[in-house]
Scaffold this motif. Structure first.
Motif, PDB file in Angstrom:
ATOM      1  N   SER A  81      31.367  49.053  43.146  1.00 45.21           N
ATOM      2  CA  SER A  81      30.693  50.118  43.886  1.00 45.21           C
ATOM      3  C   SER A  81      29.435  50.611  43.171  1.00 45.21           C
ATOM      4  CB  SER A  81      31.656  51.291  44.108  1.00 45.21           C
ATOM      5  OG  SER A  81      32.097  51.799  42.857  1.00 45.21           O
ATOM      6  N   PHE A  82      29.254  50.224  41.905  1.00 44.54           N
ATOM      7  CA  PHE A  82      28.046  50.606  41.181  1.00 44.54           C
ATOM      8  C   PHE A  82      26.841  49.885  41.796  1.00 44.54           C
ATOM      9  CE2 PHE A  82      31.207  51.967  38.258  1.00 44.54           C
ATOM     10  CZ  PHE A  82      30.636  52.952  37.460  1.00 44.54           C
ATOM     11  N   THR A  83      25.783  50.611  42.052  1.00 43.79           N
ATOM     12  CA  THR A  83      24.617  50.029  42.721  1.00 43.79           C
ATOM     13  C   THR A  83      24.004  48.890  41.919  1.00 43.79           C
ATOM     14  OG1 THR A  83      24.127  52.168  43.735  1.00 43.79           O
ATOM     15  CG2 THR A  83      22.346  50.542  43.704  1.00 43.79           C
ATOM     16  N   ARG A  97      22.360  30.259  46.757  1.00 41.12           N
ATOM     17  CA  ARG A  97      22.265  29.899  48.187  1.00 41.12           C
ATOM     18  C   ARG A  97      23.575  30.141  48.952  1.00 41.12           C
ATOM     19  NH1 ARG A  97      17.638  27.486  49.651  1.00 41.12           N
ATOM     20  NH2 ARG A  97      16.233  26.810  47.975  1.00 41.12           N
ATOM     21  N   PHE A  98      24.164  31.317  48.720  1.00 39.14           N
ATOM     22  CA  PHE A  98      25.309  31.779  49.511  1.00 39.14           C
ATOM     23  C   PHE A  98      24.948  33.129  50.125  1.00 39.14           C
ATOM     24  CE2 PHE A  98      27.362  28.770  46.656  1.00 39.14           C
ATOM     25  CZ  PHE A  98      28.212  28.090  47.522  1.00 39.14           C
ATOM     26  N   PRO A  99      24.027  33.109  51.124  1.00 43.17           N
ATOM     27  CA  PRO A  99      23.545  34.378  51.679  1.00 43.17           C
ATOM     28  C   PRO A  99      24.643  35.191  52.366  1.00 43.17           C
ATOM     29  CG  PRO A  99      22.771  32.527  52.994  1.00 43.17           C
ATOM     30  CD  PRO A  99      23.382  31.955  51.768  1.00 43.17           C
ATOM     31  N   ASP A 100      25.653  34.532  52.943  1.00 45.28           N
ATOM     32  CA  ASP A 100      26.735  35.271  53.606  1.00 45.28           C
ATOM     33  C   ASP A 100      27.510  36.115  52.608  1.00 45.28           C
ATOM     34  OD1 ASP A 100      25.990  34.151  55.978  1.00 45.28           O
ATOM     35  OD2 ASP A 100      27.512  32.571  55.949  1.00 45.28           O
ATOM     36  N   SER A 101      27.767  35.568  51.411  1.00 42.81           N
ATOM     37  CA  SER A 101      28.459  36.334  50.366  1.00 42.81           C
ATOM     38  C   SER A 101      27.598  37.503  49.899  1.00 42.81           C
ATOM     39  CB  SER A 101      28.789  35.427  49.174  1.00 42.81           C
ATOM     40  OG  SER A 101      29.655  34.379  49.576  1.00 42.81           O
ATOM     41  N   ALA A 102      26.266  37.259  49.827  1.00 39.28           N
ATOM     42  CA  ALA A 102      25.352  38.340  49.438  1.00 39.28           C
ATOM     43  C   ALA A 102      25.384  39.457  50.474  1.00 39.28           C
ATOM     44  CB  ALA A 102      23.934  37.795  49.288  1.00 39.28           C
ATOM     45  N   VAL A 103      25.414  39.084  51.760  1.00 39.49           N
ATOM     46  CA  VAL A 103      25.479  40.085  52.831  1.00 39.49           C
ATOM     47  C   VAL A 103      26.778  40.875  52.739  1.00 39.49           C
ATOM     48  CG1 VAL A 103      25.645  40.387  55.338  1.00 39.49           C
ATOM     49  CG2 VAL A 103      23.961  38.803  54.383  1.00 39.49           C
ATOM     50  N   ALA A 104      27.902  40.212  52.399  1.00 39.75           N
ATOM     51  CA  ALA A 104      29.201  40.896  52.267  1.00 39.75           C
ATOM     52  C   ALA A 104      29.147  41.932  51.151  1.00 39.75           C
ATOM     53  CB  ALA A 104      30.305  39.869  51.998  1.00 39.75           C
ATOM     54  N   VAL A 105      28.529  41.568  50.016  1.00 43.56           N
ATOM     55  CA  VAL A 105      28.385  42.521  48.908  1.00 43.56           C
ATOM     56  C   VAL A 105      27.498  43.683  49.341  1.00 43.56           C
ATOM     57  CG1 VAL A 105      27.493  42.842  46.573  1.00 43.56           C
ATOM     58  CG2 VAL A 105      28.740  40.751  47.149  1.00 43.56           C
ATOM     59  N   PHE A 106      26.392  43.358  50.063  1.00 44.34           N
ATOM     60  CA  PHE A 106      25.477  44.401  50.543  1.00 44.34           C
ATOM     61  C   PHE A 106      26.216  45.385  51.458  1.00 44.34           C
ATOM     62  CE2 PHE A 106      22.502  46.080  53.664  1.00 44.34           C
ATOM     63  CZ  PHE A 106      21.435  46.508  52.876  1.00 44.34           C
ATOM     64  N   ASP A 107      27.035  44.852  52.344  1.00 43.83           N
ATOM     65  CA  ASP A 107      27.772  45.721  53.274  1.00 43.83           C
ATOM     66  C   ASP A 107      28.772  46.614  52.562  1.00 43.83           C
ATOM     67  OD1 ASP A 107      26.369  44.668  55.398  1.00 43.83           O
ATOM     68  OD2 ASP A 107      27.899  43.166  55.901  1.00 43.83           O
ATOM     69  N   ASP A 108      29.313  46.135  51.421  1.00 46.21           N
ATOM     70  CA  ASP A 108      30.317  46.910  50.675  1.00 46.21           C
ATOM     71  C   ASP A 108      29.702  47.967  49.775  1.00 46.21           C
ATOM     72  OD1 ASP A 108      32.375  45.517  51.849  1.00 46.21           O
ATOM     73  OD2 ASP A 108      32.559  44.049  50.226  1.00 46.21           O
ATOM     74  N   CYS A 109      28.357  47.867  49.589  1.00 41.43           N
ATOM     75  CA  CYS A 109      27.686  48.833  48.711  1.00 41.43           C
ATOM     76  C   CYS A 109      27.639  50.203  49.403  1.00 41.43           C
ATOM     77  CB  CYS A 109      26.262  48.379  48.395  1.00 41.43           C
ATOM     78  SG  CYS A 109      26.186  47.186  47.062  1.00 41.43           S
ATOM     79  N   ILE A 110      28.119  51.198  48.696  1.00 38.09           N
ATOM     80  CA  ILE A 110      28.112  52.552  49.256  1.00 38.09           C
ATOM     81  C   ILE A 110      26.716  53.160  49.141  1.00 38.09           C
ATOM     82  CG2 ILE A 110      29.093  54.883  49.023  1.00 38.09           C
ATOM     83  CD1 ILE A 110      31.607  53.500  47.833  1.00 38.09           C
ATOM     84  N   CYS A 111      26.080  52.933  47.983  1.00 41.93           N
ATOM     85  CA  CYS A 111      24.753  53.512  47.730  1.00 41.93           C
ATOM     86  C   CYS A 111      23.760  52.382  47.473  1.00 41.93           C
ATOM     87  CB  CYS A 111      24.827  54.451  46.513  1.00 41.93           C
ATOM     88  SG  CYS A 111      23.279  55.305  46.190  1.00 41.93           S
ATOM     89  N   ARG A 112      22.869  52.156  48.444  1.00 41.93           N
ATOM     90  CA  ARG A 112      21.866  51.087  48.307  1.00 41.93           C
ATOM     91  C   ARG A 112      20.525  51.701  47.937  1.00 41.93           C
ATOM     92  NH1 ARG A 112      23.696  49.758  54.214  1.00 41.93           N
ATOM     93  NH2 ARG A 112      25.696  48.727  53.812  1.00 41.93           N
ATOM     94  N   ASP A 113      19.802  50.992  47.080  1.00 40.71           N
ATOM     95  CA  ASP A 113      18.463  51.455  46.722  1.00 40.71           C
ATOM     96  C   ASP A 113      17.423  50.428  47.174  1.00 40.71           C
ATOM     97  OD1 ASP A 113      18.807  49.389  44.982  1.00 40.71           O
ATOM     98  OD2 ASP A 113      18.721  50.601  43.143  1.00 40.71           O
ATOM     99  N   SER A 114      16.167  50.622  46.793  1.00 45.21           N
ATOM    100  CA  SER A 114      15.089  49.713  47.218  1.00 45.21           C
ATOM    101  C   SER A 114      15.296  48.307  46.669  1.00 45.21           C
ATOM    102  CB  SER A 114      13.735  50.255  46.755  1.00 45.21           C
ATOM    103  OG  SER A 114      13.690  50.368  45.345  1.00 45.21           O
TER     104      SER A 114
END
Length: 745
Positions: A81-83, A97-114
């Motif tokens: 959960s750490f940004t 080159r696993f963009p789907d896994s990257a998207v899954a991590v992005f979706d799980d992030c509570i606090c996203r920054d730039s």
């Protein structure tokens, strides 16, 4: 067993954490991961979350499996959960080159920054999924994300690559509103996008830029050259190096050299070459290759080869540019030598090399070399390359191996219009015009749309077949396809009708050409000449000059040929003498040969031989000129002069049967039977193959060919034809005992 105190553990952990950071700073990823692995054996949990992004970064450079294991540990420890850790994981998955896994991590992030948004946008754009990258950019903008300079540059490049001009305009508007307009890299990216879409807008943007670096200038110059506005590109280059004190780099000089190439401006090209040397860019591989191409296409092959020889480093492009330059300038022997030297180096022949070699084989008519190149094409698996295959089919046709060309053609799943056109031309060249016409009919059945070249090749086939009905049919196709108005097609129609003897149709087709060029006029002059209308040919030249066109070398040759066949000796001599003064045409070998033929036909044998002797030192009389003289010697009974002409002909063309036939006939007509027999014997000893003469007679719009020595009985109504031929022979006072049409039988 005594365990260390809490303070000692904290000290050790701190030391381990510092060690991880130090290894990361120095890029020692393998040591870093090994250190992390050893630490995990002793300590279950590392209490400093800032260390984990460095460990994940090491995995990005080392192993996907290791990264997955670290990700699992982070999930168990609740650190995902750490940004900063989430960003590191997203970057890890994007780099592997696993963009789907990257998207899954992005979706799980509570606090996203730039940084989170930057990683997702840049990851997609870097991997070529440009549409996805732009979608993430718009999604980020909705979420209030402010991109940095590098992201904006990537987004603009994506719009450019996708041809998304409207989206690019939207990005441009955002850049102005958000204050990024002053950033040089962003300006240059926008300039590159507009150059591909609209040069007028690009120029407006360029003029609005307060500061322009060398990239800005290079982009604009390259844009003008790409848009076929080479003059504008060169004008801008002059501004760059003079008024604005900008030093051009290799990229800008490559664009300028391309402009010089397109304009065939050798003088400007040499000036740019001087600037290349002054700027110390002579070792730049791309600049060197551009110089070779420029000099070769400006027909200065010596300078092109000098640049090539002085290049410290060469790649395949260098070799191919030099080879292509020699081939284009018809220096085939030098090109062949260069190819052999290429084989001794590290550079292997590629598709472009083989295409150039096939051009050489085609020029020298080397069928065996064609087959050798074909073997190389098969070994290198180049047979799927359309350019290579088209060149191979063309080379086989030009080397009179049209059956092999046809086999290759039939093996193709879907031939394009270029290949169809090549096959039509190939059959025509090999003296099989009816098969060429049949190929065109197959092309129509395959619903392949012909272009102007196809129609020109079809018209040429009809002219060789000399069948008026086929010629009219082909002309009709050209009209229906809307191609008859093109000057090249219209000129081919003129030539076709002339060769079929339909001079009125030829003149009508000529009059229908709306924009005649010198080739059209020359074709019509030649049409009159080949149909024995010498006066009309001369009148047409006068008409052409009134229209503001001056005869060129081809036109003058057509006029001289017309005078020769029409017996207009005085007019021909007058025109020949006025070629240089009135028309600025220096007589070439063909002009002298035509004059010799004209004088010889008129019985002016002494003047003809004097003209041969007075030819410039750089021109030597060809076998055709000596042949014309020999033919006249036979007609006018001058065996002494004919003997000299015979020796020249047999020296120049020892395997051509025409010289032997003419000489033997001349000696026999003069009663010199020993010399006549000796000439026949010499031909047999040398293994000369007789090429029988033939005549064409048009009957009911069909061309009937009669070959010398052919049995009349083999033709329809052969007996009647034989009787008529005997009557004609009697009228011409031919003695059948002196008929030498079959002397080599």
């Amino acid at each position: 067993m005594r365990f260390p105190t809490t303070s000692l553990w904290s000290l050790r952990l701190h030391t381990w954490n510092l060690r991880v950071k130090e290894l990361s700073k120095n890029g020692k990823w393998q040591e870093l991961f090994s250190h992390y692995h050893e630490t995990k054996k002793v300590v279950v949990d590392l209490n400093d979350p800032s260390v984990y992004p460095l460990v994940v970064k090491a995995c990005s450079n080392l192993s996907y499996i290791h990264g997955r294991l670290v990700h699992a540990c982070l999930v168990k420890q609740g650190y995902e959960s750490f940004t900063s850790i989430g960003n590191a994981l997203m970057d890890f998955y994007m780099k592997w080159r696993f963009p789907d896994s990257a998207v899954a991590v992005f979706d799980d992030c509570i606090c996203r920054d730039s940084v989170s948004w930057n990683i997702m946008i840049q990851g997609h754009l870097d991997h070529g999924t440009l549409g996805e990258g732009l979608w993430w950019f718009y999604k980020a903008r909705v979420a209030g994300f402010e991109p940095n300079n590098s992201i904006l540059v990537l987004v603009i490049q994506a719009c450019r690559c996708l041809g998304a001009y409207y989206e690019g305009l939207q990005v441009h508007g955002y850049i102005i509103r958000s204050g990024f307009w002053a950033v040089q890299s962003v300006q240059n990216s926008l300039l590159s996008m507009y150059v591909d879409a609209d040069m007028e807008c690009a120029r407006k943007l360029f003029d609005e830029m307060c500061e322009r670096d060398v990239i800005s200038w290079s982009v604009m110059i390259g844009g003008y050259v790409q848009s076929e506005e080479a003059f504008s590109g060169l004008r801008l280059f002059r501004q760059m190096v003079s008024g604005f004190k900008n030093e051009p780099d290799g990229q800008s000089l490559v664009s300028v050299l391309k402009a010089c190439t397109n304009l065939r401006d050798l003088t400007m090209g040499r000036m740019v070459h001087g600037l290349v040397i002054y700027r110390g860019l002579g070792c730049d591989l791309f600049v060197g290759n551009s110089l070779i191409d420029m000099y070769a296409k400006c027909k200065d092959t010596d300078s092109a080869f000098k640049v090539f020889s002085e290049m410290p480093q060469k790649n395949k492009v260098s070799w191919n540019s030099a080879l292509s330059g020699l081939v284009v300038n018809e220096k085939y022997s030098e090109a062949l030598s260069l190819f052999y030297s290429m084989g001794k180096g590290v550079n292997e022949a590629d598709e472009i090399t083989l295409v150039n070699i096939l051009q050489i084989c085609k020029c020298f008519v080397h069928p065996m070399e064609c087959k050798s190149v074909h073997c190389v094409i098969l070994r290198r698996a180049f047979e799927s390359n359309e350019l290579v295959l088209n060149s191979l089919i063309d080379a086989y046709s030009k080397c009179h191996l049209v059956e092999l060309a046809w086999k290759l053609f039939n093996d193709m799943k879907k031939p394009d219009v270029v290949l169809w056109s090549t096959m039509i031309a190939g059959f025509t060249l090999c003296g099989r015009p009816l098969e060429a016409i049949s190929v065109f009919q197959e092309m129509n059945q395959a619903q392949e749309k012909p272009n102007a070249i196809t129609i020109i090749n079809l018209l040429e086939a009809c002219s060789v077949a000399t069948e008026l009905s086929s010629s009219k049919w082909a002309h009709g196709i050209a009209i229906r396809r809307g191609l008859a108005a093109e000057v090249a097609v219209g000129t081919a129609v003129v030539d076709m009708y002339a060769k079929c003897g339909a001079i009125e149709a030829s003149r009508k087709a000529f009059d229908q050409i709306s924009r005649k060029n010198i080739v059209s006029w020359s074709a019509m002059v030649a049409a009159y000449g080949m149909n024995g209308l010498a006066h009309e040919a001369l009148a047409l030249v006068a008409e052409m000059k009134l229209g503001g066109l001056q005869p060129n070398a081809v036109t003058t040759l057509s006029v001289l040929s017309a005078c020769s066949h029409g017996g207009l000796v005085e007019e021909g001599l007058s025109f020949f003498n006025s070629m240089v003064q009135d028309h600025g045409v220096e007589p070439a070998l063909e002009h002298y040969s035509c004059m010799v033929d004209m004088l010889a036909r008129a019985g002016e044998l002494d003047i003809a031989i004097d003209l041969i002797n007075q030819m410039p030192d750089n021109l030597k009389a060809t076998a055709s000129a000596w042949g014309a003289l020999l033919s006249a010697c036979r007609s006018y009974g001058n065996t002494e002069l004919g003997a000299g002409a015979t020796s020249r002909i047999l020296e120049l063309e020892p395997q051509n049967s025409a010289g032997y036939l003419l000489a033997s006939s001349m000696y026999a007509a003069g009663g010199l039977w020993v010399e006549s027999s000796g000439t026949r014997r010499l031909a047999k000893e040398r293994g000369v193959k007789v090429v029988a003469g033939n005549s064409l007679v048009h009957v009911d719009n069909k061309a009937c060919k009669f070959i010398a020595g052919e049995k009349a009985q083999s033709r329809p109504r052969g007996s009647e034809v034989n009787i008529i031929v005997k009557q004609i022979h009697n009228c011409m006072k031919f003695d059948e005992g002196n008929d030498f049409l079959g002397i080599f039988e």
